[in-house]
Design a protein around this motif. Structure first.
Motif, PDB file in Angstrom:
ATOM      1  N   THR A  28      -3.887   3.019  14.344  1.00 43.21           N
ATOM      2  CA  THR A  28      -3.294   2.269  13.324  1.00 43.21           C
ATOM      3  C   THR A  28      -2.470   1.172  13.873  1.00 43.21           C
ATOM      4  OG1 THR A  28      -1.377   4.090  13.522  1.00 43.21           O
ATOM      5  CG2 THR A  28      -3.367   4.349  11.833  1.00 43.21           C
ATOM      6  N   GLU A  49       3.346   1.250   5.354  1.00 46.00           N
ATOM      7  CA  GLU A  49       2.000   1.235   4.727  1.00 46.00           C
ATOM      8  C   GLU A  49       0.848   1.778   5.538  1.00 46.00           C
ATOM      9  OE1 GLU A  49       3.062  -2.942   3.633  1.00 46.00           O
ATOM     10  OE2 GLU A  49       1.734  -2.754   1.976  1.00 46.00           O
ATOM     11  N   MET A  53       1.000   4.192   7.719  1.00 46.61           N
ATOM     12  CA  MET A  53       1.095   5.626   7.852  1.00 46.61           C
ATOM     13  C   MET A  53       0.593   6.301   6.331  1.00 46.61           C
ATOM     14  SD  MET A  53       1.931   6.356  10.908  1.00 46.61           S
ATOM     15  CE  MET A  53       1.423   4.851  11.597  1.00 46.61           C
ATOM     16  N   ILE A  54       0.907   5.643   5.317  1.00 46.15           N
ATOM     17  CA  ILE A  54       0.828   6.257   4.041  1.00 46.15           C
ATOM     18  C   ILE A  54      -0.763   6.111   3.627  1.00 46.15           C
ATOM     19  CG2 ILE A  54       1.199   5.625   1.547  1.00 46.15           C
ATOM     20  CD1 ILE A  54       4.124   4.981   2.345  1.00 46.15           C
ATOM     21  N   SER A  58       0.853  13.392  11.292  1.00 46.27           N
ATOM     22  CA  SER A  58      -0.412  13.675  11.316  1.00 46.27           C
ATOM     23  C   SER A  58      -0.996  13.046  12.500  1.00 46.27           C
ATOM     24  CB  SER A  58      -1.330  13.315   9.992  1.00 46.27           C
ATOM     25  OG  SER A  58      -1.424  12.108   9.936  1.00 46.27           O
ATOM     26  N   ILE A  59      -0.734  11.818  13.024  1.00 47.92           N
ATOM     27  CA  ILE A  59      -1.251  10.997  14.148  1.00 47.92           C
ATOM     28  C   ILE A  59      -0.416  11.410  15.314  1.00 47.92           C
ATOM     29  CG2 ILE A  59      -1.310   8.952  15.008  1.00 47.92           C
ATOM     30  CD1 ILE A  59      -1.198   7.599  12.364  1.00 47.92           C
ATOM     31  N   ALA A  89      -1.771   3.276  -3.283  1.00 48.38           N
ATOM     32  CA  ALA A  89      -2.343   3.669  -1.910  1.00 48.38           C
ATOM     33  C   ALA A  89      -3.649   4.740  -1.876  1.00 48.38           C
ATOM     34  CB  ALA A  89      -1.432   3.789  -0.896  1.00 48.38           C
ATOM     35  N   PHE A 114       0.791  -1.154   0.105  1.00 53.85           N
ATOM     36  CA  PHE A 114       0.197  -0.025   0.197  1.00 53.85           C
ATOM     37  C   PHE A 114       0.850   1.005  -0.071  1.00 53.85           C
ATOM     38  CE2 PHE A 114      -2.719  -3.286   2.055  1.00 53.85           C
ATOM     39  CZ  PHE A 114      -3.873  -3.423   1.245  1.00 53.85           C
ATOM     40  N   ILE A 115       1.163   1.479  -1.386  1.00 51.99           N
ATOM     41  CA  ILE A 115       2.352   2.914  -1.291  1.00 51.99           C
ATOM     42  C   ILE A 115       1.743   3.678  -2.419  1.00 51.99           C
ATOM     43  CG2 ILE A 115       4.154   1.913  -0.158  1.00 51.99           C
ATOM     44  CD1 ILE A 115       5.408   0.920  -3.012  1.00 51.99           C
ATOM     45  N   ASN A 116       2.321   4.821  -2.684  1.00 48.39           N
ATOM     46  CA  ASN A 116       1.919   5.534  -3.744  1.00 48.39           C
ATOM     47  C   ASN A 116       3.231   5.411  -4.779  1.00 48.39           C
ATOM     48  OD1 ASN A 116      -0.507   6.481  -3.194  1.00 48.39           O
ATOM     49  ND2 ASN A 116       0.470   7.830  -1.612  1.00 48.39           N
ATOM     50  N   GLU A 161       4.562  12.268   6.747  1.00 49.17           N
ATOM     51  CA  GLU A 161       3.499  13.027   6.855  1.00 49.17           C
ATOM     52  C   GLU A 161       2.319  12.385   7.449  1.00 49.17           C
ATOM     53  OE1 GLU A 161       2.424  15.557   3.255  1.00 49.17           O
ATOM     54  OE2 GLU A 161       0.413  14.684   3.295  1.00 49.17           O
ATOM     55  N   GLY A 162       2.004  10.881   7.279  1.00 44.17           N
ATOM     56  CA  GLY A 162       1.015  10.266   8.002  1.00 44.17           C
ATOM     57  C   GLY A 162       1.413  10.306   9.565  1.00 44.17           C
ATOM     58  N   PHE A 163       2.694   9.908   9.707  1.00 54.64           N
ATOM     59  CA  PHE A 163       3.154   9.811  11.155  1.00 54.64           C
ATOM     60  C   PHE A 163       2.907  10.818  11.859  1.00 54.64           C
ATOM     61  CE2 PHE A 163       6.803   9.878  14.241  1.00 54.64           C
ATOM     62  CZ  PHE A 163       6.344   8.826  14.828  1.00 54.64           C
ATOM     63  N   ASP A 166       5.786  10.365   2.331  1.00 59.34           N
ATOM     64  CA  ASP A 166       4.384  10.000   2.733  1.00 59.34           C
ATOM     65  C   ASP A 166       4.245   9.289   4.016  1.00 59.34           C
ATOM     66  OD1 ASP A 166       3.685  10.914   0.272  1.00 59.34           O
ATOM     67  OD2 ASP A 166       3.509   8.914  -0.671  1.00 59.34           O
ATOM     68  N   THR A 167       5.273   8.552   4.445  1.00 54.62           N
ATOM     69  CA  THR A 167       5.159   7.970   5.869  1.00 54.62           C
ATOM     70  C   THR A 167       5.223   8.983   6.858  1.00 54.62           C
ATOM     71  OG1 THR A 167       6.100   5.784   4.986  1.00 54.62           O
ATOM     72  CG2 THR A 167       6.361   6.262   7.259  1.00 54.62           C
ATOM     73  N   ARG A 218      -7.087  10.489   5.588  1.00 57.71           N
ATOM     74  CA  ARG A 218      -7.179  11.413   6.279  1.00 57.71           C
ATOM     75  C   ARG A 218      -7.376  12.630   5.493  1.00 57.71           C
ATOM     76  NH1 ARG A 218      -3.600  15.750   7.344  1.00 57.71           N
ATOM     77  NH2 ARG A 218      -2.094  14.640   6.151  1.00 57.71           N
ATOM     78  N   LYS A 219      -6.665  12.912   4.541  1.00 63.74           N
ATOM     79  CA  LYS A 219      -6.778  13.820   3.412  1.00 63.74           C
ATOM     80  C   LYS A 219      -7.989  13.901   2.751  1.00 63.74           C
ATOM     81  CE  LYS A 219      -2.517  13.302   1.646  1.00 63.74           C
ATOM     82  NZ  LYS A 219      -1.302  13.393   0.579  1.00 63.74           N
ATOM     83  N   TYR A 259      -3.140   5.627   6.033  1.00 63.92           N
ATOM     84  CA  TYR A 259      -3.940   6.736   6.877  1.00 63.92           C
ATOM     85  C   TYR A 259      -3.856   8.052   6.603  1.00 63.92           C
ATOM     86  CZ  TYR A 259      -5.258   9.763  10.661  1.00 63.92           C
ATOM     87  OH  TYR A 259      -5.877  10.797  11.284  1.00 63.92           O
ATOM     88  N   ASN A 260      -2.790   8.305   5.890  1.00 62.07           N
ATOM     89  CA  ASN A 260      -2.489   9.555   5.394  1.00 62.07           C
ATOM     90  C   ASN A 260      -3.606  10.288   4.331  1.00 62.07           C
ATOM     91  OD1 ASN A 260      -1.151  12.371   5.627  1.00 62.07           O
ATOM     92  ND2 ASN A 260       0.165  11.827   3.801  1.00 62.07           N
ATOM     93  N   GLU A 261      -3.666   9.106   3.455  1.00 61.30           N
ATOM     94  CA  GLU A 261      -4.667   9.139   2.161  1.00 61.30           C
ATOM     95  C   GLU A 261      -6.226   9.238   2.743  1.00 61.30           C
ATOM     96  OE1 GLU A 261      -3.611  10.289  -0.475  1.00 61.30           O
ATOM     97  OE2 GLU A 261      -1.559   9.667  -0.555  1.00 61.30           O
ATOM     98  N   PRO A 281      -6.788   8.517  15.723  1.00 59.19           N
ATOM     99  CA  PRO A 281      -7.070   7.404  15.030  1.00 59.19           C
ATOM    100  C   PRO A 281      -6.170   6.357  15.596  1.00 59.19           C
ATOM    101  CG  PRO A 281      -5.091   8.844  14.173  1.00 59.19           C
ATOM    102  CD  PRO A 281      -5.628   9.555  15.347  1.00 59.19           C
TER     103      PRO A 281
END
Lengths: 331, 331
Positions: B293, B269, B271-272, A21-22, B232, A4-6, A17-19, A14-15, B278-279, B274-276, B291
């Motif tokens: 995770t 994965e 984190m990535i 945000s949490i 993702a 599950f990646i971009n 940014e998610g991290f 991306d990791t 979330r956005k 969740y970030n998507e 959240p």
């Protein structure tokens, strides 16, 4: 192989940014560098503790940044040490006027870049020192222990030195307990199946269907030996015996065990394996302290266990038990 | 396929022995039954909360037993509901004179055995009630929502009902908030690679190299649809949209997201992804709460993500944020 990646090029950012945000209540990203740092660190005065590492081992080490553990983590590309400027940025962020200890897990790129950053920080007038961490007993013989790789057992040092610094101890004392913890820690890793590199999307190495690879590194570095697949009980006893053979210890001593899953190791397996290690150490007259079990220092979704044992003294034990406030450390 | 286990027949008991040896300060095994119960529960008076589930999904649910969450967990064989006598034993253990709520994740064996246990407990004079949990939106259409399977989203109910009971609320109130949480929770699961059954030692199902299976169950129940593997971002948006379509919601609402790894899903994965999510939810005007995770409700080492969203009201939010003392819940 799918994840599950971009885009591969944005995995680490991306990791982060998610991290953030949490866990934005305890950590932040330092602007213009790839550094995760403790939030509000500048509001207190303490010995800073910093480490750099390649991405791909999460939650290590970003998940260990926070109160009672690390102050900054320079975060490289996947399986690749962060550049010295990022490490320097982490050191500056962690410096509150009481000096900074840089922990270095023994891998060539990490050592080179960390040493460069330490030199630059000194030129900038920061009181900075470093400790090289090595714990993987199958990566070099006991006679060449300084050549051993850093692996999961480094977490004992992050935790104990981190708690010591949080208690207000100075750079010299924190450095001393970091070295002491390293010197009393031994690790051995058994792999059953490889992780998948997010870059190549291929398995990072091959393991035969009936084999266990012993002594594999956190980036899939070659195993020291290949063994026949055996029960958890036999595997655990083999690994624990190797560790006990590698260090001086005596009956009645107090030790903490860290059963680290390398990524895809199930909770059941961690419990079963820990149980076998526990029973074996108990049969040797060893008193077991609070253990750590979980997938903490990972090689993507590798199936494996890194068994780490740390001989504790009362001071280390106090720091080991101290509460933290981090994303990933469980207490 | 290899795992760190001993004899297959002892996997669950070995797991319990290891688990109790680590977390014996907060949980215990009830003698003569396969039940993990909160330690010292009889020293207070509170509404008890109990669930039964097959093994193989760890840390669910043994890791959720403790202060502020579950009081007892009847633990079956691998992927197999515990027998009614074990559930009855869990109910008796959790009964402190204030009644017991049995949560039932909607799977045939769990429903049948839990209902039998509830009847037996009533005959024994215990005030007992139950709530059926269903959250997997791809397992049945909205018109037949009571046929939906229980999956990762049940954790919202464990947490919120558990906190409510801990605050001293009675059985009726705890039941009401359990139902309310269930009614406001939706889950959808995407699998990339199967887990390995510890019994057959074979992959539990097959997935094409370029495919994602959507709607797979926690025991590998057949997917609702097979999609082409995508980024993702696209996968997260697809899944979140499906969830929003399935429930009534309005802009400005407060929701909590649970990104559950199904076993081998890496921290990156999670984190990535969740970030998507979330956005996307933010772009819809939704306010995001704390959240969750991690790999919590697993299907052995399956690579996958169960995305769960819960629409919270202020009371639920308070209970969601309340601290627990369990082996696995992170706060």
């Amino acid at each position: 192989m799918k994840k599950f990646i971009n885009d591969v090029s944005s995995i680490v950012d991306d990791t982060i940014e998610g991290f953030i945000s949490i866990y934005g209540d305890i950590v932040k990203k330092v602007p213009d560098s790839r550094v995760i740092a403790r939030k509000n660190i500048k509001q207190q005065r303490k010995t800073g503790i910093v480490i750099g590492n390649g991405a791909g081992h999460e939650p290590a080490c970003i998940g260990f940044v926070g109160e009672g553990m690390l102050d900054g983590n320079a975060y490289g590309d996947i399986f690749s040490a962060p550049g010295p400027m990022h490490l320097l940025s982490a050191i500056k962020e962690a410096d509150t006027g009481s000096g900074v200890l840089v922990l270095i897990s023994n891998h060539a790129g990490d050592v080179m870049n960390s040493e460069m950053a330490v030199d630059m920080a000194k030129e900038d007038g920061i009181a900075v020192d470093s400790v090289l961490l090595y714990d993987d007993i199958l990566s070099a013989p006991a006679s060449q222990f300084r050549q051993r790789r850093g692996t999961a057992g480094t977490v004992f040092t992050y935790k104990i030195a981190g708690a010591c610094a949080e208690e207000g101890k100075g750079l010299l004392e924190v450095k001393e307990i970091a070295e002491r913890t390293r010197d009393r820690t031994r690790t051995i890793t058994a792999a059953l199946s490889p992780g998948i590199s997010p870059l190549s999307k291929e398995p990072m190495f091959q393991i035969g269907e009936d084999e266990i690879q012993m002594g594999i590194g956190v980036h899939g570095e070659a195993a020291a030996c290949v063994m026949k697949y055996e029960s958890a009980q036999k595997t655990a006893v083999f690994m624990t015996e190797k560790i006990l053979e590698d260090m001086e210890w005596s009956e009645g001593e107090r030790m903490a065990v860290f059963v680290n899953g390398c990524g895809r190791t199930t909770y059941m397996e961690l419990m079963i394996f820990y149980n076998e290690v526990r029973k074996f150490l108990k049969s040797k007259g060893i008193k077991l302290l609070r253990p750590l079990t979980g997938n903490f220092v990972t090689t993507q979704e590798m199936a494996g266990i890194a068994l780490s044992v740390c001989r504790m003294d009362p001071e280390m034990e106090t720091y080991w038990n101290r509460k933290t406030d981090t994303a990933a450390f469980p207490w």
